[in-house]
Design a protein around this motif. Structure first.
Motif, PDB file in Angstrom:
ATOM      1  N   ILE A  67       1.008  -1.219   0.087  1.00  0.00           N
ATOM      2  CA  ILE A  67      -0.024   0.046   0.067  1.00  0.00           C
ATOM      3  C   ILE A  67       1.054   1.165   0.151  1.00  0.00           C
ATOM      4  N   GLY A  68       0.800   2.012  -1.001  1.00  0.00           N
ATOM      5  CA  GLY A  68       1.846   3.083  -1.227  1.00  0.00           C
ATOM      6  C   GLY A  68       1.380   4.381  -0.603  1.00  0.00           C
ATOM      7  N   ASN A  69       2.064   5.441  -0.602  1.00  0.00           N
ATOM      8  CA  ASN A  69       2.078   6.544   0.121  1.00  0.00           C
ATOM      9  C   ASN A  69       1.026   7.538  -0.677  1.00  0.00           C
ATOM     10  N   GLY A  70       0.491   7.077  -1.868  1.00  0.00           N
ATOM     11  CA  GLY A  70      -0.493   7.730  -2.292  1.00  0.00           C
ATOM     12  C   GLY A  70      -2.186   7.479  -1.983  1.00  0.00           C
ATOM     13  N   THR A 103       2.180   6.940   4.439  1.00  0.00           N
ATOM     14  CA  THR A 103       0.830   6.959   3.987  1.00  0.00           C
ATOM     15  C   THR A 103      -0.213   7.774   4.835  1.00  0.00           C
ATOM     16  N   PRO A 104      -0.680   8.784   4.581  1.00  0.00           N
ATOM     17  CA  PRO A 104      -1.661   9.537   5.521  1.00  0.00           C
ATOM     18  C   PRO A 104      -2.881   8.966   5.855  1.00  0.00           C
ATOM     19  N   LEU A 105      -3.188   9.056   7.074  1.00  0.00           N
ATOM     20  CA  LEU A 105      -4.385   8.102   7.676  1.00  0.00           C
ATOM     21  C   LEU A 105      -5.729   9.193   7.597  1.00  0.00           C
ATOM     22  N   ILE A 106      -6.677   8.104   7.559  1.00  0.00           N
ATOM     23  CA  ILE A 106      -8.129   8.942   7.626  1.00  0.00           C
ATOM     24  C   ILE A 106      -8.606   8.582   9.163  1.00  0.00           C
ATOM     25  N   LEU A 107      -8.805   9.641   9.649  1.00  0.00           N
ATOM     26  CA  LEU A 107      -9.365   9.673  11.023  1.00  0.00           C
ATOM     27  C   LEU A 107     -10.656  10.090  11.239  1.00  0.00           C
ATOM     28  N   SER A 108     -11.185   9.770  12.377  1.00  0.00           N
ATOM     29  CA  SER A 108     -12.751   9.921  12.700  1.00  0.00           C
ATOM     30  C   SER A 108     -13.273  11.196  12.266  1.00  0.00           C
ATOM     31  N   ALA A 136      -9.431  13.558   3.976  1.00  0.00           N
ATOM     32  CA  ALA A 136      -7.843  13.332   4.298  1.00  0.00           C
ATOM     33  C   ALA A 136      -6.918  13.608   3.237  1.00  0.00           C
ATOM     34  N   TYR A 137      -7.314  13.714   2.189  1.00  0.00           N
ATOM     35  CA  TYR A 137      -6.563  14.162   1.025  1.00  0.00           C
ATOM     36  C   TYR A 137      -6.105  15.900   1.184  1.00  0.00           C
ATOM     37  N   GLU A 138      -7.234  16.366   1.794  1.00  0.00           N
ATOM     38  CA  GLU A 138      -7.290  17.889   1.994  1.00  0.00           C
ATOM     39  C   GLU A 138      -6.109  18.026   3.193  1.00  0.00           C
ATOM     40  N   ASP A 139      -6.025  17.315   3.869  1.00  0.00           N
ATOM     41  CA  ASP A 139      -5.187  17.446   5.041  1.00  0.00           C
ATOM     42  C   ASP A 139      -3.939  17.223   4.833  1.00  0.00           C
ATOM     43  N   LYS A 140      -3.662  16.192   3.658  1.00  0.00           N
ATOM     44  CA  LYS A 140      -2.253  15.885   3.164  1.00  0.00           C
ATOM     45  C   LYS A 140      -1.617  17.236   2.632  1.00  0.00           C
ATOM     46  N   VAL A 141      -2.503  17.677   1.593  1.00  0.00           N
ATOM     47  CA  VAL A 141      -2.198  18.789   0.824  1.00  0.00           C
ATOM     48  C   VAL A 141      -1.828  20.166   1.792  1.00  0.00           C
ATOM     49  N   GLY A 142      -2.756  20.416   2.778  1.00  0.00           N
ATOM     50  CA  GLY A 142      -2.835  21.244   3.650  1.00  0.00           C
ATOM     51  C   GLY A 142      -1.526  20.959   4.598  1.00  0.00           C
ATOM     52  N   ARG A 143      -0.713  20.026   4.513  1.00  0.00           N
ATOM     53  CA  ARG A 143       0.371  19.751   5.470  1.00  0.00           C
ATOM     54  C   ARG A 143      -0.007  19.661   7.056  1.00  0.00           C
ATOM     55  N   ARG A 144      -1.098  19.032   7.018  1.00  0.00           N
ATOM     56  CA  ARG A 144      -1.414  18.692   8.764  1.00  0.00           C
ATOM     57  C   ARG A 144      -2.001  17.285   8.763  1.00  0.00           C
ATOM     58  N   ALA A 145      -1.741  16.407   7.779  1.00  0.00           N
ATOM     59  CA  ALA A 145      -2.098  15.082   7.784  1.00  0.00           C
ATOM     60  C   ALA A 145      -1.461  14.293   8.863  1.00  0.00           C
ATOM     61  N   ILE A 146      -1.786  13.337   9.480  1.00  0.00           N
ATOM     62  CA  ILE A 146      -1.054  12.536  10.479  1.00  0.00           C
ATOM     63  C   ILE A 146      -0.791  11.298   9.589  1.00  0.00           C
TER      64      ILE A 146
END
Ligand code: IMP
Length: 428
Positions: A67-70, A103-108, A136-146
């Motif tokens: 499972i890749g980083n994307g 890999t960025p996480l999807i949280l509650s 979750a993708y918005e947070d990744k691009v917004g640089r606040r993803a876990i």
């Protein structure tokens, strides 16, 4: 070819699961590079049905799976899927499955935001799967993803979550959802860290090594080209890049060498959720396609919208993805139609188009030019030899080849793995 990139050439649900499973026999590794558990890939092996959302389809055949980083990863959905698939006798351990540490996480709060936005009374509704993919993708691009690598150090994790909640809590407040405390999320993640840790690795290095050793890598796309965030029917799209060039970005292989891009193409067209669909048949034809094709979402169970094959969109996908060959699926669904139509061009505001104008909205009427082909009124289900197909079915396949200018590599005539007609093996 050492590498095959499988992508959906339409709006998803083209039958990628079966084709990826079929190809995984020749593969040394299978990689998911985008999307998340919004995907639903169904595999039928010896009459046993496997429904996969996050796990690469290679797991069923015991192929090394990545499972890749994307991808955006929901740990709870993954745990559930591993449990379900393991119960069918597939042993999923760290030797089989590796997940990128970035890999960025999807949280509650992503899931809750997705649902809240889809249920609001005003504005555009996308008809998402409600899995939290977009937020979750918005947070990744917004640089606040876990990211996965963040969850093992509780102290730094708390700071990162506080940073994310600094963004999310005001939005939640505005939407009338209760604000959340960082400790809640820290505890939720802490409870999953033991389970996930063995799977977490640097996968880009491993994949590059495999590529250098000339191993066969299969890249398993999810959704379809027309759902791509850049090239799809925006805003009615998913939040990732679903096209072939994402395979490298979403796995960490800078340049995928010696690759063959296989576009999975259903013999008619479906879409689930909102958005333009020029060849939609909101009538008895669409109903018949839906019933015969069992067109209900694997993930959400939603009824899919159905229509005729659209060559304009197919050629657009082929160009954008650099498709080398198509795998044509579900031809048998057309078996009992007297006449079959295929759209070959559009007219919009008096102008002829050989691509879908990007400003089209669901309310816009396009004038469509169709060609009509006689049906074959014979079952093609389970056919394993092109010569055994009825002549009008062969004609249909050949017309698609001529109209698109793309070779047909595979033809699938039922969900069963062996019900496949091979013209060209993408790995050879
Ligand atoms: P999301 O990916 O949940 O944000 O949903 C965005 C759009 O993509 C919606 O129209 C969904 O129905 C569609 N979508 C997402 N995943 C899939 C899929 O695997 N197959 C078909 N449509 C999908």
């Amino acid at each position: 070819m050492s590498n095959v990139i499988v992508i959906g050439s339409q709006w998803g649900d083209e039958g990628k699961g079966k084709i990826v499973d079929w190809l995984s026999n020749k593969a040394d590794a299978v990689v998911r590079f985008q999307g998340g558990h919004n995907a639903g890939h169904t595999l039928v092996v010896n009459e046993e049905v496997y429904k996969l959302s996050l796990l690469p389809s290679g797991v069923v055949r015991g192929k090394k799976s990545y499972i890749g980083n994307g991808v955006v990863l929901d740990l709870w959905a993954l745990a559930e899927e591993i449990k379900t698939i393991s119960a069918k006798g597939v042993n999923i351990d760290q030797n089989l499955l590796s997940i990128s540490e970035t890999t960025p996480l999807i949280l509650s709060y992503h899931r809750e935001l997705d649902t809240a936005r889809e249920h609001k009374l005003q504005g555009i509704k996308i008809g998402t799967t409600g899995r939290g993919i977009g937020p979750a993708y918005e947070d990744k691009v917004g640089r606040r993803a876990i990211r996965l690598c963040d969850i093992f150090d509780i102290k730094t994790l708390k700071n990162k979550i506080e940073n994310a909640l600094f963004h999310h809590n005001p939005i939640r407040k505005g939407l009338g959802i209760e604000e959340i405390q960082s400790d809640n999320i820290v505890n939720q993640l802490h409870s999953m860290s033991g389970f996930i840790k063995p799977f977490v690795k640097n996968i880009w290095k491993e994949l590059i090594d495999l590529q250098n050793e000339k191993k066969n890598i299969l890249f398993e796309g999810a959704q379809g080209t027309m759902l791509d965030i850049d090239h799809g029917t925006y805003p009615f799209v998913t939040s990732s890049n679903t096209i072939s060039s994402q395979a490298g970005i979403g796995s960490g292989i800078g340049m995928i060498q010696n690759s063959y891009t296989l576009g999975i193409t259903k013999a008619y067209l479906t879409r689930v959720g909102e958005g333009p669909f020029p060849t939609e048949q909101d009538n008895s034809i669409g109903e018949k396609l839906g019933t015969l094709g069992n067109e209900f979402g694997t993930v959400t169970g939603r009824k899919r919208r159905c229509g005729w094959l659209d060559i304009v969109l197919l050629k657009q996908s082929a160009d954008i993805c650099g498709i080398h060959g198509m795998a044509l699926t579900k031809l048998d669904v057309l078996d009992s139609f007297e006449k079959i139509r295929v759209c070959i061009s559009y007219k919009y505001n008096g102008k002829k188009y050989d691509y879908l104008p990007p400003t089209i909205t669901p309310a816009d009427e396009l004038e469509k030019e169709y060609i009509e082909i006689d049906g074959w009124n014979t079952s093609t289900k389970g056919c394993r030899n092109f010569e055994d197909l009825p002549s009008n079915a062969k004609k249909y396949v050949n017309i698609l080849k001529e109209l698109t200018g793309i070779e047909i590599s595979l033809l699938s005539t039922s969900p069963e793995r062996e019900d496949t007609i091979l013209f060209k093996n993408p790995f050879s």
